[in-house]
Design a protein around this motif. Structure first.
Motif, short mmCIF file in Angstrom:
data_model
loop_
_atom_site.label_atom_id
_atom_site.label_comp_id
_atom_site.label_asym_id
_atom_site.label_seq_id
_atom_site.Cartn_x
_atom_site.Cartn_y
_atom_site.Cartn_z
N GLU A 126 56.45 54.86 34.10
CA GLU A 126 57.84 55.27 33.96
C GLU A 126 58.04 56.20 32.76
N LEU A 127 57.17 56.08 31.75
CA LEU A 127 57.30 56.93 30.57
C LEU A 127 57.06 58.40 30.90
N LEU A 128 56.38 58.66 32.02
CA LEU A 128 56.15 60.04 32.44
C LEU A 128 57.46 60.77 32.71
N LEU A 129 58.52 60.03 32.99
CA LEU A 129 59.82 60.61 33.31
C LEU A 129 60.74 60.71 32.11
N VAL A 130 60.29 60.19 30.95
CA VAL A 130 61.12 60.17 29.75
C VAL A 130 60.99 61.49 29.00
N ASN A 131 62.11 62.08 28.64
CA ASN A 131 62.11 63.33 27.87
C ASN A 131 62.30 63.04 26.39
N LEU A 132 61.74 63.92 25.56
CA LEU A 132 61.89 63.80 24.12
C LEU A 132 63.36 63.97 23.75
N PRO A 133 63.92 63.08 22.91
CA PRO A 133 65.34 63.22 22.51
C PRO A 133 65.61 64.58 21.89
N SER A 134 66.84 65.04 22.03
CA SER A 134 67.22 66.35 21.48
C SER A 134 67.17 66.37 19.96
N SER A 135 67.42 65.21 19.33
CA SER A 135 67.36 65.11 17.87
C SER A 135 66.00 64.56 17.47
N THR A 136 65.21 65.37 16.77
CA THR A 136 63.86 64.96 16.38
C THR A 136 63.62 65.20 14.89
N THR A 137 62.60 64.54 14.38
CA THR A 137 62.15 64.73 13.00
C THR A 137 60.75 65.33 13.03
N SER A 138 60.54 66.36 12.22
CA SER A 138 59.23 67.01 12.13
C SER A 138 58.42 66.39 10.99
N VAL A 139 57.19 66.00 11.29
CA VAL A 139 56.28 65.44 10.28
C VAL A 139 55.00 66.26 10.30
N SER A 140 54.64 66.82 9.15
CA SER A 140 53.51 67.75 9.08
C SER A 140 52.33 67.15 8.33
N GLU A 141 51.24 67.89 8.33
CA GLU A 141 50.01 67.46 7.65
C GLU A 141 50.30 67.07 6.19
N GLY A 142 49.76 65.92 5.78
CA GLY A 142 49.98 65.45 4.43
C GLY A 142 51.31 64.76 4.24
N GLU A 143 51.96 64.35 5.34
CA GLU A 143 53.24 63.65 5.26
C GLU A 143 53.18 62.33 6.03
N ALA A 144 54.06 61.41 5.64
CA ALA A 144 54.09 60.08 6.26
C ALA A 144 55.54 59.64 6.37
N ILE A 145 55.79 58.70 7.29
CA ILE A 145 57.13 58.16 7.47
C ILE A 145 57.03 56.76 8.05
N ILE A 146 57.93 55.87 7.62
CA ILE A 146 58.03 54.53 8.20
C ILE A 146 59.18 54.56 9.20
N LEU A 147 58.85 54.57 10.48
CA LEU A 147 59.85 54.67 11.53
C LEU A 147 60.48 53.29 11.78
N GLY A 148 61.79 53.28 11.89
CA GLY A 148 62.50 52.03 12.09
C GLY A 148 62.94 51.37 10.81
N SER A 149 62.63 51.96 9.66
CA SER A 149 63.04 51.39 8.37
C SER A 149 64.46 51.84 8.04
N ALA A 150 65.08 51.12 7.11
CA ALA A 150 66.46 51.46 6.72
C ALA A 150 66.51 52.83 6.05
N ASP A 151 65.48 53.15 5.27
CA ASP A 151 65.41 54.43 4.58
C ASP A 151 64.30 55.25 5.22
N GLU A 152 64.62 55.86 6.34
CA GLU A 152 63.61 56.55 7.14
C GLU A 152 63.48 58.00 6.67
N GLU A 153 62.62 58.23 5.68
CA GLU A 153 62.44 59.55 5.11
C GLU A 153 60.98 59.98 5.20
N VAL A 154 60.78 61.29 5.35
CA VAL A 154 59.43 61.85 5.35
C VAL A 154 58.97 62.02 3.91
#
Length: 348
Positions: A230-258
């Protein structure tokens, strides 16, 4: 019966450097300083390896206190991630498992994170506790699965879908602009074309993402299916966050920052790929929790103050015996065995 892994000269030098870093973190006595000075003077490579280890563990500031040993401490420089990983991969720890046999306990404490034959059924890639596995997917994408991890795969001519249900995986994506790869973890989607990144679902179900090469886009879905078809039919949300080489993020945290993450920090984070665990001042409780991911042995810390003790050092993933020896010799932490084979840690 004891099992001993013989260390060659470089392995032994790296191991000795790691022990000196751990002692340095606790504070050196005058005798220790003399012994360290002698060890550094015996061989120029000792000094070089020691400085490399100090940089990797972010202990260069401590060396300024030893001006007679390091009158000109070099300015901290960034190394390529692969170079630092190679240093960590070279360190082996002497493992003696005879004590467990005498106690009549038989947990897996071989000190090796086994590269297993993956259980592959309908696109399912899975490791058990204490294992890590490397698999190449049909498109050339490489997955490295850490202990107790499960990934489901579904590829079509238009999409490449991975679903991380538990654990941790490092993904080296084969470049294919016409067919992007999406990794789903919880409600998060990580979209890549040709890049490298690491994803871990931690104990509180937060998603830790580290990008080691290229760039990914991250989007969150309000609801998510666990059916990879079913995931084959799921599209990427229009609002996204870009994470590049040498960066990290905790997804789902209260302070979700790159956040930026140094090559040394990445090397520590990915040291499990060489069967190592590196601690740089974490609490004993946190270190034991991390080590517990790689073994069925249960640890118990009865003293609340002991849980807060800061630990530094390099350990082999799953090497419970090596851990207990190091804790006793370097941190004055003793252990006893409970009736169910658990390990009870206490101050000596």
């Amino acid at each position: 019966m004891s099992v001993v892994h013989i260390l060659d000269s470089r392995d032994r030098r790296l191991n000795e450097a790691g022990l000196w870093i751990a002692k340095l973190d606790k504070g050196l006595s005058k005798d220790d300083e003399k012994s360290l000075q002698h060890w550094l003077a015996v061989d120029a490579e000792n000094r070089e390896v020691f400085l490399q280890m100090a940089e990797m563990w972010d202990k260069m500031d401590m060396l300024s206190r030893l001006s007679e040993l390091f009158p000109k401490t070099p300015e901290k420089q960034r190394r390529p991630v692969r170079s630092v990983l190679a240093i960590a991969a070279s360190v082996l720890i002497l493992t003696v498992v005879g004590l467990w046999g005498m106690m009549g306990i038989s947990p897996d404490i071989s000190g090796k994170a086994n590269i297993s034959e993956l259980a592959v059924v309908g696109g399912i890639y899975e490791t058990s506790v204490g294992e890590y596995s490397i698999v190449t997917l049909p498109d050339g994408t490489e997955l490295v699965l850490n202990t107790n991890s499960l990934v489901r795969m579904n590829y079509t001519d238009q999409r490449r879908i991975l679903l991380l249900e538990r654990g941790e995986v490092h993904v080296k994506v084969a470049r294919d602009i016409s067919r992007p790869l999406s990794l789903f973890a919880g409600t998060q989607e990580i979209r890549a074309v040709g890049t490298e990144f690491n994803v871990e679902i931690n104990s509180d179900q937060k998603i830790e993402l580290v990008v080691t090469e290229g760039k990914v886009l991250v989007g969150v879905h309000q609801q998510m299916t666990k059916d990879e078809t079913e995931l084959l039919l799921v599209n990427l949300p229009s609002s996204t966050t870009s994470v590049s080489e040498g960066e990290a993020i905790i997804l789902g945290s209260a302070d979700e920052e790159v956040d930026e993450i140094s090559p040394e920090e990445i090397a520590v984070k990915l040291s499990w790929q060489q069967g190592n665990l590196i601690f740089r001042g974490e609490s004993l409780a946190a270190a034991v929790d991390e080590i517990g991911r790689y073994t069925t042995v249960e640890f118990v810390i009865l003293d609340e103050n002991l849980k807060k003790l800061r630990i530094s050092g390099l350990f082999k993933a799953g090497d419970v015996d090596g851990l207990l020896t190091t804790l006793e010799e370097n941190f004055n932490i003793t252990h006893t065995f409970g009736e169910k084979g658990n390990v009870i840690l206490s101050s000596s």
